[in-house]
Scaffold this motif. Structure first.
Motif, short mmCIF file in Angstrom:
data_model
loop_
_atom_site.label_atom_id
_atom_site.label_comp_id
_atom_site.label_asym_id
_atom_site.label_seq_id
_atom_site.Cartn_x
_atom_site.Cartn_y
_atom_site.Cartn_z
N ARG A 42 0.83 -1.21 0.00
CA ARG A 42 0.00 0.00 0.00
C ARG A 42 0.86 1.25 0.00
NH1 ARG A 42 -5.41 -1.49 0.92
NH2 ARG A 42 -5.57 -3.58 1.78
N SER A 43 1.99 1.24 0.76
CA SER A 43 2.84 2.43 0.82
C SER A 43 3.53 2.69 -0.52
CB SER A 43 3.89 2.28 1.93
OG SER A 43 4.85 1.30 1.57
N ALA A 44 3.62 1.64 -1.37
CA ALA A 44 4.21 1.81 -2.71
C ALA A 44 3.14 2.07 -3.76
CB ALA A 44 5.01 0.56 -3.08
N GLY A 45 1.90 2.28 -3.31
CA GLY A 45 0.82 2.57 -4.25
C GLY A 45 0.23 1.34 -4.90
N ALA A 46 0.56 0.15 -4.36
CA ALA A 46 0.02 -1.10 -4.93
C ALA A 46 -1.16 -1.58 -4.09
CB ALA A 46 1.11 -2.17 -4.95
N ASN A 47 -2.04 -2.38 -4.70
CA ASN A 47 -3.23 -2.87 -4.02
C ASN A 47 -3.10 -4.37 -3.73
OD1 ASN A 47 -5.71 -3.69 -3.16
ND2 ASN A 47 -6.85 -2.92 -4.92
N PRO A 48 -2.84 -4.74 -2.46
CA PRO A 48 -2.61 -6.15 -2.15
C PRO A 48 -3.86 -7.02 -2.20
CG PRO A 48 -2.53 -4.83 -0.15
CD PRO A 48 -2.70 -3.87 -1.28
N VAL A 49 -5.05 -6.41 -2.28
CA VAL A 49 -6.28 -7.21 -2.38
C VAL A 49 -6.93 -7.01 -3.75
CG1 VAL A 49 -6.64 -7.33 0.10
CG2 VAL A 49 -7.65 -5.44 -1.18
N MET A 50 -6.11 -6.74 -4.74
CA MET A 50 -6.61 -6.47 -6.09
C MET A 50 -7.50 -7.60 -6.60
SD MET A 50 -6.85 -4.55 -8.61
CE MET A 50 -5.71 -3.28 -9.08
N GLY A 51 -7.18 -8.85 -6.20
CA GLY A 51 -7.96 -10.00 -6.69
C GLY A 51 -9.44 -9.86 -6.41
N THR A 52 -9.80 -9.19 -5.32
CA THR A 52 -11.22 -9.08 -4.97
C THR A 52 -11.97 -8.16 -5.93
OG1 THR A 52 -10.85 -7.20 -3.51
CG2 THR A 52 -10.75 -9.39 -2.49
N GLY A 53 -11.26 -7.25 -6.59
CA GLY A 53 -11.94 -6.22 -7.39
C GLY A 53 -11.80 -6.39 -8.89
N LEU A 54 -11.26 -7.53 -9.34
CA LEU A 54 -10.96 -7.68 -10.78
C LEU A 54 -12.22 -7.61 -11.64
CD1 LEU A 54 -8.26 -10.50 -10.65
CD2 LEU A 54 -7.89 -8.05 -11.03
N ALA A 55 -13.29 -8.27 -11.19
CA ALA A 55 -14.51 -8.28 -12.01
C ALA A 55 -15.05 -6.86 -12.18
CB ALA A 55 -15.55 -9.18 -11.36
N MET A 56 -15.01 -6.09 -11.10
CA MET A 56 -15.50 -4.70 -11.19
C MET A 56 -14.64 -3.87 -12.13
SD MET A 56 -16.79 -3.80 -7.35
CE MET A 56 -15.36 -4.48 -6.56
N LEU A 57 -13.32 -4.13 -12.10
CA LEU A 57 -12.43 -3.40 -13.01
C LEU A 57 -12.76 -3.72 -14.46
CD1 LEU A 57 -8.84 -3.71 -11.50
CD2 LEU A 57 -10.24 -1.65 -11.70
N LEU A 58 -12.98 -5.00 -14.75
CA LEU A 58 -13.30 -5.39 -16.13
C LEU A 58 -14.61 -4.76 -16.57
CD1 LEU A 58 -12.29 -9.18 -16.37
CD2 LEU A 58 -11.03 -7.19 -17.18
N GLU A 59 -15.61 -4.78 -15.67
CA GLU A 59 -16.89 -4.17 -16.03
C GLU A 59 -16.72 -2.67 -16.24
OE1 GLU A 59 -19.36 -5.68 -12.88
OE2 GLU A 59 -19.77 -7.53 -14.00
N GLY A 60 -15.91 -2.04 -15.37
CA GLY A 60 -15.66 -0.61 -15.51
C GLY A 60 -14.95 -0.26 -16.81
N ALA A 61 -14.16 -1.21 -17.31
CA ALA A 61 -13.43 -0.97 -18.56
C ALA A 61 -14.29 -1.29 -19.78
CB ALA A 61 -12.16 -1.82 -18.59
N GLY A 62 -15.50 -1.85 -19.56
CA GLY A 62 -16.41 -2.08 -20.68
C GLY A 62 -16.48 -3.50 -21.18
N LEU A 63 -15.89 -4.46 -20.42
CA LEU A 63 -15.98 -5.87 -20.84
C LEU A 63 -17.39 -6.40 -20.57
CD1 LEU A 63 -13.46 -7.54 -21.91
CD2 LEU A 63 -12.83 -5.48 -20.65
N ALA A 64 -17.83 -7.34 -21.39
CA ALA A 64 -19.15 -7.95 -21.22
C ALA A 64 -19.01 -9.38 -20.69
CB ALA A 64 -19.87 -7.97 -22.57
N ASP A 65 -20.12 -9.90 -20.13
CA ASP A 65 -20.19 -11.29 -19.65
C ASP A 65 -19.05 -11.62 -18.68
OD1 ASP A 65 -22.30 -11.59 -21.45
OD2 ASP A 65 -20.94 -12.23 -23.05
N VAL A 66 -18.83 -10.76 -17.69
CA VAL A 66 -17.69 -10.93 -16.79
C VAL A 66 -17.97 -12.03 -15.77
CG1 VAL A 66 -16.30 -9.78 -15.01
CG2 VAL A 66 -16.94 -8.55 -17.10
N GLN A 67 -16.98 -12.89 -15.57
CA GLN A 67 -17.07 -13.97 -14.56
C GLN A 67 -15.80 -13.95 -13.72
OE1 GLN A 67 -18.39 -17.88 -15.95
NE2 GLN A 67 -18.49 -17.01 -18.00
N THR A 68 -15.90 -14.45 -12.48
CA THR A 68 -14.71 -14.44 -11.63
C THR A 68 -14.78 -15.55 -10.57
OG1 THR A 68 -13.30 -13.05 -10.21
CG2 THR A 68 -15.67 -12.76 -9.96
N PHE A 69 -13.63 -16.11 -10.23
CA PHE A 69 -13.49 -16.92 -9.02
C PHE A 69 -12.02 -16.98 -8.63
CE2 PHE A 69 -13.48 -20.27 -12.33
CZ PHE A 69 -12.37 -21.01 -11.99
#
Ligand SMILES: C[S@@+](CC[C@H](N)C(=O)[O-])C[C@H]1O[C@@H](n2cnc3c(N)ncnc32)[C@H](O)[C@@H]1O
Length: 272
Positions: A172-199
């Motif tokens: 976090r102090s280096a500007g990185a997100n250590p729990v990025m895995g939890t938000g990947l689907a939202m990022l893809l949807e935010g970027a405009g991807l369709a039919d997003v799935q995650t596990f």
């Protein structure tokens, strides 16, 4: 063109190369499962973002077969050099130096994949929007990242808990997100991807399995400069020279199973 991204906290020393190899081995099966689940398969032309030593590019090469093509993209000249020396088994892989934020190829890709690249890019959605345009319509985008929040020892081991807190704070102090895995689907949807799935997929390492302590001690070693510079812990508190052995002794004494961070995958399709 920069050789390393401004927020990339892990570097490319020989020690870091050995650590990346160990880490890649520990998530190879999970990565292969996620690549298959997302639909990477024979004949595809695939771009691997932040390819590093080419571990993901090699797995993709196996799935796309001799009729497919893989381009591994990274800013680090040193990591790409090592990747090229290991490329003999996969002639369909080409390694290219470039920045995921602005690199473009003339030909469209059937799939864009990226493992452990988004977590340290503050502009992850913009990167995904840019890379979406590298896909043919209907093309696949798959991103994989850790969820450090899922990592623990069971039953709890104070030294493991402390180590994970140092790692979390350092990223976090280096500007990185250590729990990025939890938000990947939202990022893809935010970027405009369709039919997003995650596990996500998580391992369970027995108390006497040396891989658990090695992973934890190794990542603290890679982040030690950042941990100390950011005032998260002193060199004496880290005791880096003996940290891996102390974690191993503590997990064995407690009979604790080590759960490394879950590797999450999320994928979607370019709509048009
Ligand atoms: C943690 S490593 C992951 C390597 C590989 N994807 C894997 O999973 O084994 C992150 C990689 O991203 C690369 N990288 C960081 N920022 C980048 C950028 N802006 N463009 C391209 N590569 C980048 C680093 O050089 C490093 O090789």
């Amino acid at each position: 063109m920069t050789q390393t991204a401004p927020n990339y906290a892990l570097g490319s020393s020989d020690q870091e190369i050995a650590r990346l190899d160990g880490q890649a081995a520990s998530i190879e099966a999970a990565t292969r499962l996620l690549l298959r689940a997302a639909g990477v398969g024979p004949g595809m032309r695939v771009l691997d973002l932040g390819t590093g030593l080419g571990h993901v590019a090699g797995l993709v090469a196996e799935l796309v077969g001799p009729g497919g093509q893989v381009v591994g993209l990274d800013t680090s000249v040193k990591l790409l050099e090592v990747a090229r020396t290991r490329a003999a088994d996969h002639p369909q892989v080409t390694y290219v130096q470039g920045d995921v934020r602005n690199w473009r190829d003339a030909e469209p890709f059937d799939a864009v994949v990226g493992r452990l690249i988004l977590f340290h890019l503050p502009d992850a959605v913009e990167v995904l929007r840019h890379q979406l345009t590298a896909l043919r319509p209907g093309g696949l985008m798959l991103v994989l990242d850790f969820d450090l929040g899922s990592s623990r020892a069971e039953p709890a081991v104070p030294l493991v808990t402390q180590t994970l807190e140092w790692v979390d704070a350092a990223f976090r102090s280096a500007g990185a997100n250590p729990v990025m895995g939890t938000g990947l689907a939202m990022l893809l949807e935010g970027a405009g991807l369709a039919d997003v799935q995650t596990f996500g997929i998580q391992g369970y390492l027995a108390p006497d399995d040396p891989r658990g302590p090695a992973l934890l001690g190794g990542v603290v070693g890679a982040l030690a400069t950042q941990i100390i510079a950011a005032g998260i812990a002193t060199p004496e508190q880290l005791g880096i020279g003996t940290l891996t052995q102390r974690i191993a002794a503590a997990t064995q004494a407690t009979g604790a199973v080590v759960l490394p961070p879950a590797l999450a995958g999320a994928w979607g399709r370019r709509a048009s």
